[in-house]
Design a protein around this motif. Structure first.
Motif, PDB file in Angstrom:
ATOM      1  N   ALA A 175       0.821  -1.208   0.000  1.00 41.61           N
ATOM      2  CA  ALA A 175       0.000   0.000   0.000  1.00 41.61           C
ATOM      3  C   ALA A 175       0.855   1.258   0.000  1.00 41.61           C
ATOM      4  CB  ALA A 175      -0.929  -0.005   1.212  1.00 41.61           C
ATOM      5  N   LEU A 176       2.036   1.169   0.582  1.00 41.96           N
ATOM      6  CA  LEU A 176       2.948   2.314   0.636  1.00 41.96           C
ATOM      7  C   LEU A 176       3.855   2.398  -0.590  1.00 41.96           C
ATOM      8  CD1 LEU A 176       4.040   2.090   4.388  1.00 41.96           C
ATOM      9  CD2 LEU A 176       2.383   3.681   3.386  1.00 41.96           C
ATOM     10  N   GLY A 177       3.768   1.420  -1.474  1.00 39.39           N
ATOM     11  CA  GLY A 177       4.596   1.416  -2.669  1.00 39.39           C
ATOM     12  C   GLY A 177       6.040   1.027  -2.407  1.00 39.39           C
ATOM     13  N   LEU A 178       6.281   0.314  -1.310  1.00 39.91           N
ATOM     14  CA  LEU A 178       7.638  -0.129  -0.966  1.00 39.91           C
ATOM     15  C   LEU A 178       7.758  -1.598  -1.345  1.00 39.91           C
ATOM     16  CD1 LEU A 178       7.942   1.591   2.539  1.00 39.91           C
ATOM     17  CD2 LEU A 178       8.970   2.334   0.378  1.00 39.91           C
ATOM     18  N   THR A 179       8.268  -1.856  -2.518  1.00 45.12           N
ATOM     19  CA  THR A 179       8.305  -3.220  -3.043  1.00 45.12           C
ATOM     20  C   THR A 179       9.658  -3.891  -2.884  1.00 45.12           C
ATOM     21  OG1 THR A 179       8.831  -2.361  -5.254  1.00 45.12           O
ATOM     22  CG2 THR A 179       6.490  -2.701  -4.723  1.00 45.12           C
ATOM     23  N   GLY A 180      10.696  -3.133  -2.557  1.00 41.35           N
ATOM     24  CA  GLY A 180      12.024  -3.717  -2.420  1.00 41.35           C
ATOM     25  C   GLY A 180      12.243  -4.325  -1.053  1.00 41.35           C
ATOM     26  N   PRO A 181      13.415  -4.933  -0.841  1.00 40.91           N
ATOM     27  CA  PRO A 181      13.716  -5.550   0.455  1.00 40.91           C
ATOM     28  C   PRO A 181      13.748  -4.528   1.582  1.00 40.91           C
ATOM     29  CG  PRO A 181      15.237  -6.318  -1.236  1.00 40.91           C
ATOM     30  CD  PRO A 181      14.496  -5.159  -1.827  1.00 40.91           C
ATOM     31  N   VAL A 182      13.263  -4.930   2.757  1.00 40.09           N
ATOM     32  CA  VAL A 182      13.228  -4.066   3.933  1.00 40.09           C
ATOM     33  C   VAL A 182      13.928  -4.759   5.095  1.00 40.09           C
ATOM     34  CG1 VAL A 182      11.018  -3.071   3.207  1.00 40.09           C
ATOM     35  CG2 VAL A 182      11.045  -4.949   4.852  1.00 40.09           C
ATOM     36  N   THR A 183      14.471  -3.960   5.982  1.00 33.39           N
ATOM     37  CA  THR A 183      14.914  -4.468   7.272  1.00 33.39           C
ATOM     38  C   THR A 183      13.724  -4.420   8.204  1.00 33.39           C
ATOM     39  OG1 THR A 183      17.201  -3.717   6.988  1.00 33.39           O
ATOM     40  CG2 THR A 183      16.454  -4.091   9.243  1.00 33.39           C
ATOM     41  N   VAL A 184      13.370  -5.553   8.786  1.00 34.26           N
ATOM     42  CA  VAL A 184      12.203  -5.605   9.659  1.00 34.26           C
ATOM     43  C   VAL A 184      12.669  -5.914  11.073  1.00 34.26           C
ATOM     44  CG1 VAL A 184      11.761  -8.025   9.061  1.00 34.26           C
ATOM     45  CG2 VAL A 184       9.932  -6.644  10.050  1.00 34.26           C
ATOM     46  N   ALA A 185      12.230  -5.081  12.022  1.00 33.97           N
ATOM     47  CA  ALA A 185      12.600  -5.240  13.427  1.00 33.97           C
ATOM     48  C   ALA A 185      11.340  -5.448  14.246  1.00 33.97           C
ATOM     49  CB  ALA A 185      13.363  -4.015  13.925  1.00 33.97           C
ATOM     50  N   GLY A 186      11.310  -6.520  15.030  1.00 37.21           N
ATOM     51  CA  GLY A 186      10.163  -6.816  15.877  1.00 37.21           C
ATOM     52  C   GLY A 186      10.568  -6.912  17.327  1.00 37.21           C
ATOM     53  N   HIS A 187       9.792  -6.260  18.186  1.00 36.53           N
ATOM     54  CA  HIS A 187      10.061  -6.273  19.622  1.00 36.53           C
ATOM     55  C   HIS A 187       9.063  -7.179  20.327  1.00 36.53           C
ATOM     56  CE1 HIS A 187       8.918  -4.527  23.647  1.00 36.53           C
ATOM     57  NE2 HIS A 187      10.179  -4.836  23.851  1.00 36.53           N
ATOM     58  N   SER A 188       9.562  -7.998  21.257  1.00 36.65           N
ATOM     59  CA  SER A 188       8.713  -8.850  22.083  1.00 36.65           C
ATOM     60  C   SER A 188       7.855  -9.762  21.194  1.00 36.65           C
ATOM     61  CB  SER A 188       7.877  -7.988  23.027  1.00 36.65           C
ATOM     62  OG  SER A 188       7.295  -8.757  24.045  1.00 36.65           O
ATOM     63  N   ILE A 189       6.537  -9.772  21.371  1.00 39.35           N
ATOM     64  CA  ILE A 189       5.698 -10.657  20.569  1.00 39.35           C
ATOM     65  C   ILE A 189       5.783 -10.342  19.080  1.00 39.35           C
ATOM     66  CG2 ILE A 189       3.603  -9.244  20.744  1.00 39.35           C
ATOM     67  CD1 ILE A 189       1.997 -11.839  20.967  1.00 39.35           C
ATOM     68  N   ALA A 212      15.525  -7.659   3.738  1.00 37.27           N
ATOM     69  CA  ALA A 212      16.951  -7.333   3.686  1.00 37.27           C
ATOM     70  C   ALA A 212      17.667  -7.806   4.938  1.00 37.27           C
ATOM     71  CB  ALA A 212      17.138  -5.823   3.516  1.00 37.27           C
ATOM     72  N   ALA A 213      16.996  -7.725   6.074  1.00 41.39           N
ATOM     73  CA  ALA A 213      17.584  -8.149   7.349  1.00 41.39           C
ATOM     74  C   ALA A 213      16.461  -8.280   8.361  1.00 41.39           C
ATOM     75  CB  ALA A 213      18.634  -7.161   7.837  1.00 41.39           C
ATOM     76  N   LEU A 214      16.713  -9.093   9.392  1.00 42.46           N
ATOM     77  CA  LEU A 214      15.757  -9.318  10.467  1.00 42.46           C
ATOM     78  C   LEU A 214      16.434  -8.995  11.795  1.00 42.46           C
ATOM     79  CD1 LEU A 214      13.140 -10.536  11.741  1.00 42.46           C
ATOM     80  CD2 LEU A 214      14.256 -12.781  11.569  1.00 42.46           C
ATOM     81  N   VAL A 215      15.775  -8.155  12.598  1.00 45.54           N
ATOM     82  CA  VAL A 215      16.287  -7.796  13.922  1.00 45.54           C
ATOM     83  C   VAL A 215      15.216  -8.140  14.952  1.00 45.54           C
ATOM     84  CG1 VAL A 215      17.157  -5.966  15.419  1.00 45.54           C
ATOM     85  CG2 VAL A 215      17.718  -5.947  12.974  1.00 45.54           C
ATOM     86  N   LEU A 216      15.572  -8.976  15.914  1.00 44.87           N
ATOM     87  CA  LEU A 216      14.659  -9.381  16.979  1.00 44.87           C
ATOM     88  C   LEU A 216      15.090  -8.688  18.261  1.00 44.87           C
ATOM     89  CD1 LEU A 216      14.493 -13.179  16.095  1.00 44.87           C
ATOM     90  CD2 LEU A 216      12.879 -11.374  15.439  1.00 44.87           C
ATOM     91  N   VAL A 217      14.257  -7.780  18.749  1.00 48.21           N
ATOM     92  CA  VAL A 217      14.587  -6.931  19.889  1.00 48.21           C
ATOM     93  C   VAL A 217      13.941  -7.495  21.154  1.00 48.21           C
ATOM     94  CG1 VAL A 217      14.531  -4.592  20.821  1.00 48.21           C
ATOM     95  CG2 VAL A 217      14.725  -4.938  18.348  1.00 48.21           C
ATOM     96  N   ASP A 218      14.748  -8.115  22.001  1.00 48.91           N
ATOM     97  CA  ASP A 218      14.248  -8.775  23.217  1.00 48.91           C
ATOM     98  C   ASP A 218      12.977  -9.547  22.899  1.00 48.91           C
ATOM     99  OD1 ASP A 218      15.451  -8.966  25.835  1.00 48.91           O
ATOM    100  OD2 ASP A 218      13.592  -8.215  26.652  1.00 48.91           O
ATOM    101  N   THR A 219      13.090 -10.369  21.881  1.00 48.73           N
ATOM    102  CA  THR A 219      11.932 -11.048  21.315  1.00 48.73           C
ATOM    103  C   THR A 219      11.340 -12.077  22.261  1.00 48.73           C
ATOM    104  OG1 THR A 219      11.173 -12.306  19.382  1.00 48.73           O
ATOM    105  CG2 THR A 219      13.355 -12.841  20.232  1.00 48.73           C
ATOM    106  N   SER A 220      10.069 -12.345  22.087  1.00 48.17           N
ATOM    107  CA  SER A 220       9.426 -13.431  22.806  1.00 48.17           C
ATOM    108  C   SER A 220      10.031 -14.761  22.374  1.00 48.17           C
ATOM    109  CB  SER A 220       7.923 -13.440  22.526  1.00 48.17           C
ATOM    110  OG  SER A 220       7.303 -12.279  23.033  1.00 48.17           O
ATOM    111  N   ILE A 221      10.131 -15.691  23.311  1.00 54.03           N
ATOM    112  CA  ILE A 221      10.679 -17.019  23.040  1.00 54.03           C
ATOM    113  C   ILE A 221       9.785 -18.051  23.712  1.00 54.03           C
ATOM    114  CG2 ILE A 221      12.658 -18.575  23.322  1.00 54.03           C
ATOM    115  CD1 ILE A 221      14.450 -16.139  23.553  1.00 54.03           C
ATOM    116  N   GLU A 222       9.405 -19.063  22.963  1.00 52.79           N
ATOM    117  CA  GLU A 222       8.654 -20.192  23.520  1.00 52.79           C
ATOM    118  C   GLU A 222       9.207 -21.459  22.888  1.00 52.79           C
ATOM    119  OE1 GLU A 222       6.518 -20.317  25.942  1.00 52.79           O
ATOM    120  OE2 GLU A 222       6.415 -18.136  26.224  1.00 52.79           O
ATOM    121  N   GLU A 223      10.013 -22.203  23.642  1.00 46.48           N
ATOM    122  CA  GLU A 223      10.603 -23.418  23.103  1.00 46.48           C
ATOM    123  C   GLU A 223       9.588 -24.551  22.964  1.00 46.48           C
ATOM    124  OE1 GLU A 223      13.804 -21.099  25.327  1.00 46.48           O
ATOM    125  OE2 GLU A 223      11.726 -21.732  25.718  1.00 46.48           O
ATOM    126  N   ASP A 224       8.543 -24.552  23.797  1.00 46.96           N
ATOM    127  CA  ASP A 224       7.542 -25.615  23.783  1.00 46.96           C
ATOM    128  C   ASP A 224       6.163 -24.999  24.040  1.00 46.96           C
ATOM    129  OD1 ASP A 224       6.317 -28.088  23.735  1.00 46.96           O
ATOM    130  OD2 ASP A 224       6.849 -28.588  25.811  1.00 46.96           O
TER     131      ASP A 224
END
Length: 295
Positions: free
Chosen positions: A85-99, A116-128
């Motif tokens: 919708a924003l017309g951004l079709t190229g690769p992006v760096t996406v950063a997600g915090h927590s959930i 382009a890259a993935l950054v997980l900022v103190d991301t949620s973790i659930e091993e099981d």
């Protein structure tokens, strides 16, 4: 403090703020957080020549309520739809915090050509991520509780106070942490905090997202078996510097996640869970470094 515009994605009006120019970065905040929690990080990224996209998921910030329970894949598709919708079709760096780390990782796995890259900022973790009650039961309970809170008038009466208390409990501080407000709350304008957190829509949205938390975690685990990551990944963990068992265990789990993902591991110290508020300069540097690794 900037408010943005509304973009309809899958029938839901999303509040989005787009600033700057250059390689795009998408910032997605954690449960019950809002676009303005990224203000300081966004300003630093814009100053370094990045287009920064911040948006509120349905039922968060200023966005419209969710029309269906959230899923990790659904939120990944929402990010893609917003970029379209924003017309951004190229690769992006996406950063997600927590959930939102679940959503960002799902996006990177489902849309490798757009990541382009993935950054997980103190991301949620659930091993099981097993659950006791079926998803429908948990969703129904969240909706009933949301209606009860609304009928009691609690969001309007206590919403901003609860927001300030939660932020104080989730911060530690650091060398680039700005001074808190006079009331000891978050570095956000009081009128915006009141506008967002007096709304029952936000609390209903947070309850609904939290009810499906373990389902989202299970989705991401399933994606890891058949959808490899093609972009560089960074796991940034918040650590308060203490020797407490909980803090050290959380740090170890973040490090283990980085190993599983083949990611670069960095530690924000001292910092609480809201790393972007405690250490905005470090978060911006990590995001920039991640994008440059792809380049």
């Amino acid at each position: 403090m900037t408010t943005g515009r509304f973009v309809r994605v899958d029938g839901v009006p999303l509040h989005v703020v787009v600033e700057g120019s250059g390689p795009p970065v998408v910032l997605s905040a954690g449960l019950a957080m809002a676009w303005f929690d990224w203000d300081q990080v966004a300003a630093l990224l814009v100053a370094r020549g990045r287009t920064v996209v911040r948006f509120d998921r349905p039922g968060h910030g200023l966005s419209a309520p969710a029309t269906s329970p959230p899923t990790a894949a659904g939120e990944a598709h929402r990010i893609a739809g917003l970029l379209d919708a924003l017309g951004l079709t190229g690769p992006v760096t996406v950063a997600g915090h927590s959930i939102a780390g679940f959503h960002a990782e799902a996006f990177a796995r489902l849309y490798p050509e757009r990541t382009a890259a993935l950054v997980l900022v103190d991301t949620s973790i659930e091993e099981d991520p097993r659950t006791v009650w079926p998803a429908g039961v948990r969703t129904g309970a969240a909706r009933v509780l949301g209606r009860a809170l609304t009928a009691a008038g609690l969001p309007a009466a206590l919403g901003p106070l609860a927001r300030r208390a939660a932020v104080r409990a989730s911060r530690t501080g650091g060398p680039d942490r700005p001074p808190p407000s006079a009331a000891g709350g978050p570095p956000a304008a009081r009128d915006l905090v009141r506008r967002v957190y007096r709304s029952s829509r936000v609390w209903r949205g947070a309850l609904l997202e939290n009810a499906r938390y373990r389902d989202a975690a299970a989705e991401v685990l399933a994606l890891r078996t058949g959808r490899p990551l093609a972009a560089p990944v960074t796991v940034l963990a918040g650590y308060d510097g203490s020797s407490g068992r909980g803090a050290l265990r959380w740090l170890a789990r973040q490090a283990e996640l980085a190993v599983r993902l083949g990611a670069r591991f960095e530690v924000a110290e001292p910092a609480g869970h809201l790393v972007m508020l405690d250490r905005p300069g470090l978060v911006a540097r990590v995001v920039l470094d991640a994008g440059q690794r792809r380049a």
